[in-house]
Enzyme design. Structure first.
Site, PDB file in Angstrom:
ATOM      1  CB  CYS A 168     -35.652 -19.568   0.622  1.00  0.00           C
ATOM      2  SG  CYS A 168     -34.499 -20.084  -0.613  1.00  0.00           S
TER       3      CYS A 168
ATOM      4  CB  CYS B 217     -39.333 -15.807  -0.138  1.00  0.00           C
ATOM      5  SG  CYS B 217     -39.610 -17.492   0.375  1.00  0.00           S
TER       6      CYS B 217
ATOM      7  CG  ASP C 166       1.017   6.501   5.946  1.00  0.00           C
ATOM      8  OD1 ASP C 166       2.069   6.637   5.312  1.00  0.00           O
ATOM      9  OD2 ASP C 166       0.403   7.434   6.474  1.00  0.00           O
TER      10      ASP C 166
HETATM   11  P1  ADP Z   1       4.758   9.761   5.540  1.00  0.00           P
HETATM   12  O1  ADP Z   1       3.300  10.053   5.644  1.00  0.00           O
HETATM   13  O2  ADP Z   1       5.045   8.307   5.358  1.00  0.00           O
HETATM   14  O3  ADP Z   1       5.582  10.363   6.639  1.00  0.00           O
HETATM   15  P2  ADP Z   1       5.107  11.865   3.564  1.00  0.00           P
HETATM   16  O4  ADP Z   1       5.167  11.695   2.086  1.00  0.00           O
HETATM   17  O5  ADP Z   1       3.933  12.552   4.127  1.00  0.00           O
HETATM   18  O6  ADP Z   1       5.286  10.425   4.181  1.00  0.00           O
HETATM   19  O7  ADP Z   1       6.389  12.676   4.029  1.00  0.00           O
HETATM   20  C1  ADP Z   1       7.687  12.264   3.685  1.00  0.00           C
HETATM   21  C2  ADP Z   1       8.742  13.097   4.348  1.00  0.00           C
HETATM   22  O8  ADP Z   1       8.794  14.385   3.761  1.00  0.00           O
HETATM   23  C3  ADP Z   1       8.503  13.353   5.803  1.00  0.00           C
HETATM   24  O9  ADP Z   1       9.013  12.329   6.593  1.00  0.00           O
HETATM   25  C4  ADP Z   1       9.291  14.646   6.027  1.00  0.00           C
HETATM   26  O10 ADP Z   1      10.670  14.362   6.186  1.00  0.00           O
HETATM   27  C5  ADP Z   1       9.097  15.355   4.724  1.00  0.00           C
HETATM   28  N1  ADP Z   1       7.984  16.305   4.782  1.00  0.00           N
HETATM   29  C6  ADP Z   1       6.805  16.204   4.166  1.00  0.00           C
HETATM   30  N2  ADP Z   1       6.031  17.275   4.406  1.00  0.00           N
HETATM   31  C7  ADP Z   1       6.733  18.071   5.221  1.00  0.00           C
HETATM   32  C8  ADP Z   1       6.497  19.349   5.839  1.00  0.00           C
HETATM   33  N3  ADP Z   1       5.355  19.997   5.677  1.00  0.00           N
HETATM   34  N4  ADP Z   1       7.467  19.866   6.586  1.00  0.00           N
HETATM   35  C9  ADP Z   1       8.609  19.220   6.780  1.00  0.00           C
HETATM   36  N5  ADP Z   1       8.905  18.038   6.242  1.00  0.00           N
HETATM   37  C10 ADP Z   1       7.997  17.467   5.454  1.00  0.00           C
HETATM   38 MG    MG Z   2       1.204  10.255   5.515  1.00  0.00          MG
END
Ligand code: ADP
Ligand code: MG
Length: 691
Positions: A10, A13, A388
């Site tokens: 228990c 203890c 996500d």
């Molecule tokens: P998630 O993880 O939901 O896709 P993010 O915030 O990481 O969201 O990205 C949002 C959007 O921004 C992506 O869908 C893309 O269109 C654009 N994006 C982000 N980072 C990049 C990158 N390094 N090159 C090109 N597009 C980007």
């Molecule tokens: Mg992401």
């Protein structure tokens, strides 16, 4: 130092042991956990000294070993004592029927009590000395009281039932605690190491990082490492819970405890035996099991007040009525003793921790790490789960699907894009770099790399700034997009993510990136829906792409074009509906949203240490397969905890009600107490078997 303690029936203890050690001058830190059976101690004495104190208190201890299960000798010993005590009890009882031997009966009862009771008596002595009332003290008090009023048989039955109850409780608790030890036994203790003399079999403790080990088909993988030769498929189910074996080729990670199913492979060891993912899981599970859930700490506080109150009441019950002339003092002493036995809130106190240990242990065996009772309870209350998109619902390994260029050539657009993306950690960036590599397109060098969170990235090439990103990025720069609208729409409706490449004046081209939905995601969402949980997708991706992915995956809601801080708001909006909200993400750009959610869930834990350490719940596999199981297990744990609490309170109330019509006997009181505790443990053990 860490010890496994055997014989605690228990949590009182555990408290008694803590108190005893705390009073010793050479002990600087002590914690004893009933549910996991562990004692952690920091001291300036010797190992023998610690073991001696434990024995003195009436328990057995062994240094915790990470590899092998301890000896089972002690429970056999206990078992024999209990049988012997029972034998004398029975002998005494039989002889009491014959006039010629009746005189011996009392003596035989006494022998039975001494054999069965000397250990609890010793524990009780130290508990009382340290001013705590545990199970042992209450039971021994009851037995002595019975003898004082001349009820020898009753006293002997009390002692024997208590010993029997303890023995059964110990055995069942050991089964629960062993669920973790089974995890420890997953990885083999030896490995075939490649040396200049050929293959040598070595204990895993002797294998260094960088050495190459050979694993044949059908063998278990002994250590974490990276494949250097061969291909195979590995069953990772023992640690990740994944239902399908994973293909491994040169460069892939393999984990200790998984099974090599097909080919012979050579693996370069990357972690020492005590640092493997499996070792980490075991460590975190043990830690998790010892963390108290809210209900549990409430129970402990409750017991701390409740026990002294009942003890005081039973003393008053014994003294006052006879003093007022209401009946015999013997009769009231008996009632007082009964109340004392009922005062053990044992079943109630263990109702929560045992269920939690069982559930967390089972989860761990199915590749889910739940970081404590609090999170287990929360997982059982979730009404919505936010996901996500990239890397969670989708594979997270996007590929370039198409490149659209009106006037310039594809190579130029791709080389600019590659240059920009080389400094980005986004999965999209990875896809673009891979495509450029495949076509043999080199980087232009570039300068002033910047990440534009949720929008894209930028870099300067030959004094000119170039951008790669979504519509939002170029809209902000007032770049005319009309000519591209049609392309953008069609690509999005296909579920592709269009990445525009250009300057702050014009668009040079468009790279369509696609990321496939994991098969396991669809299945998971469907099963969550069956369990009444809303699935919500949160993504930074564009509306059209999000809509397509959401409908393909069968999600209830989606929110697109979110910046990281807007993901936080989206989670808060869900919470405002009165829901408990969980969130699954990769922690890359959704860390704030993960922290806002009531429960942060990470996946792919076996590969990433940070995910394993920061999330509340970790899915070891790199997919969502085990999420519905986790939810169902947590809900069941909540139900079982409730059942346990209601049941143990009812048993106490029933016993209490029986005192006054004089229907209760001491041995029924003892049986109701240990019996209730036992049933609570058995009920909780159902959580071990759930799949
Ligand atoms: P998630 O993880 O939901 O896709 P993010 O915030 O990481 O969201 O990205 C949002 C959007 O921004 C992506 O869908 C893309 O269109 C654009 N994006 C982000 N980072 C990049 C990158 N390094 N090159 C090109 N597009 C980007
Ligand atoms: Mg992401």
């Amino acid at each position: 130092m860490e010890f496994d303690i055997e014989g605690m029936d228990c949590s009182s203890c555990a408290k008694s042991i803590e108190k005893h050690f705390r009073a010793l001058p050479w002990v600087s830190h002590i914690e004893v956990h009933f549910a996991s059976g562990k004692m952690r101690i920091a001291h300036g004495g010797t190992l023998e000294g610690v073991l001696k104190e434990i024995r003195l208190l009436g328990y057995q201890a062994a240094l915790s070993s990470r590899t092998k299960v301890g000896n089972k000798k002690s429970s056999v010993w206990k078992n024999n004592l209990m049988l012997l005590s029972g034998f004398f009890l029975l002998w005494g009882w039989i002889s009491s029927f014959f006039p010629s031997t009746a005189a011996y009966a009392t003596m035989l009862y006494a022998v039975s009590m001494v054999i069965g009771g000397w250990k609890p008596a010793r524990s009780a002595y130290y508990a009382v000395k340290n001013r705590s009332l545990d199970m042992n003290a209450l039971m021994v008090g009851a037995a002595i009281g019975a003898v004082v009023i001349g009820e020898w048989l009753e006293g002997a039955v009390v002692v024997w039932l208590f010993a029997l109850g303890n023995w059964l409780q110990n055995r069942t608790m050991e089964r629960t605690r062993n669920s973790i030890r089974e995890l420890m036994d997953l990885a083999p203790g030896e490995a075939w190491v490649k040396t200049e003399q050929g293959l040598v079999r070595k204990p895993v403790e002797k294998v260094q990082v960088g050495q190459v080990i050979v694993i044949k088909p059908g063998e278990k993988i002994p250590l974490d490492g990276r494949v250097t030769t061969g291909t195979t498929s590995v069953n990772q189910a023992p640690i990740t819970g994944e239902s399908i074996p994973v293909d491994k080729a040169v460069g892939d990670e393999v984990y200790a405890g998984s099974v090599n199913e097909e080919g012979s492979i050579e693996v370069e060891v990357t972690r020492l035996v005590q640092d493997t993912a499996l070792a980490k899981i075991i460590h975190l599970v043990e830690e998790a099991q010892e963390k108290q859930a809210p209900t549990q700490s409430f129970m402990d506080r409750f017991a701390r007040v409740y026990t002294p109150i009942v003890f005081g009441t039973s003393v008053l019950l014994t003294l006052i009525p006879p003093l007022l002339g209401a009946g015999e003092w013997k009769e009231w002493l008996y009632r007082g003793l009964e109340l004392l036995v009922i005062a053990c809130p044992c079943a109630l106190v263990i109702s929560t921790p045992v269920a939690i240990v069982s559930a967390i242990g089972n989860a761990a065996k199915n590749g889910v790490l739940i970081k404590g009772g609090t999170y287990l309870e929360m997982a059982g209350k979730l009404k919505a789960i936010a996901f996500d998109k990239t890397g969670t619902l989708t594979e997270g390994k996007p590929r370039v699907a198409q490149i659209i260029v009106p006037d310039t050539d594809e190579e130029k657009v791709l080389s600019i894009a590659r240059t920009i993306e080389e400094h980005s950690r986004h999965p999209i960036a990875q896809a673009i770099i891979e495509e450029a590599d495949r076509r043999g397109i080199a980087s232009l060098g570039g300068a002033d790399h910047k990440t534009l969170v949720g929008k894209g990235a930028q870099a300067a090439v030959d004094q000119r700034v170039y951008y790669a990103g979504n519509e939002k990025l170029f809209e902000e720069k007032n770049v005319p997009l009309d000519a591209w609208k049609k392309h953008l729409e069609t690509l999005q409706s296909m579920g592709h993510t269009p990445v525009l490449v250009g300057t702050d004046e014009e668009i040079l081209g468009l790279i369509a990136v696609s990321d496939v939905i994991r098969e396991t995601s669809k299945d998971t969402i469907r099963r969550l829906k069956q369990d009444g949980i809303q699935s919500v997708m949160l993504t930074g991706d564009q509306e059209g792409t999000a809509r397509k992915i959401a409908s393909d995956a069968g999600l209830d809601q989606y929110h697109a074009e979110l910046l990281p801080e807007e993901k936080v708001q989206a989670v808060k909006n869900l919470q405002q509906q009165g829901w408990k909200v969980g969130m699954v993400g990769d922690g890359m750009n959704d860390a704030p949203a993960l922290a806002t959610a009531d429960l942060g869930i990470a996946m792919g834990g076996v590969g990433t240490d940070t995910a394993m350490e920061t999330a509340d719940v970790v899915l070891m596999a790199d997919n969502l397969e085990q999420l519905p199981f986790t939810i169902r297990l947590s809900r069941k744990a909540l139900t079982i905890i409730k059942q346990n609490i209601v049941f143990s309170v009812l048993v106490k109330l029933a016993a209490l009600a029986l005192i006054f019509p004089n229907w209760l006997t001491l041995w029924i009181a003892v049986m109701s107490d240990t019996g209730a505790a036992l049933l609570v443990i058995l009920n909780s053990m159902r959580l071990l078997r759930m799949r």
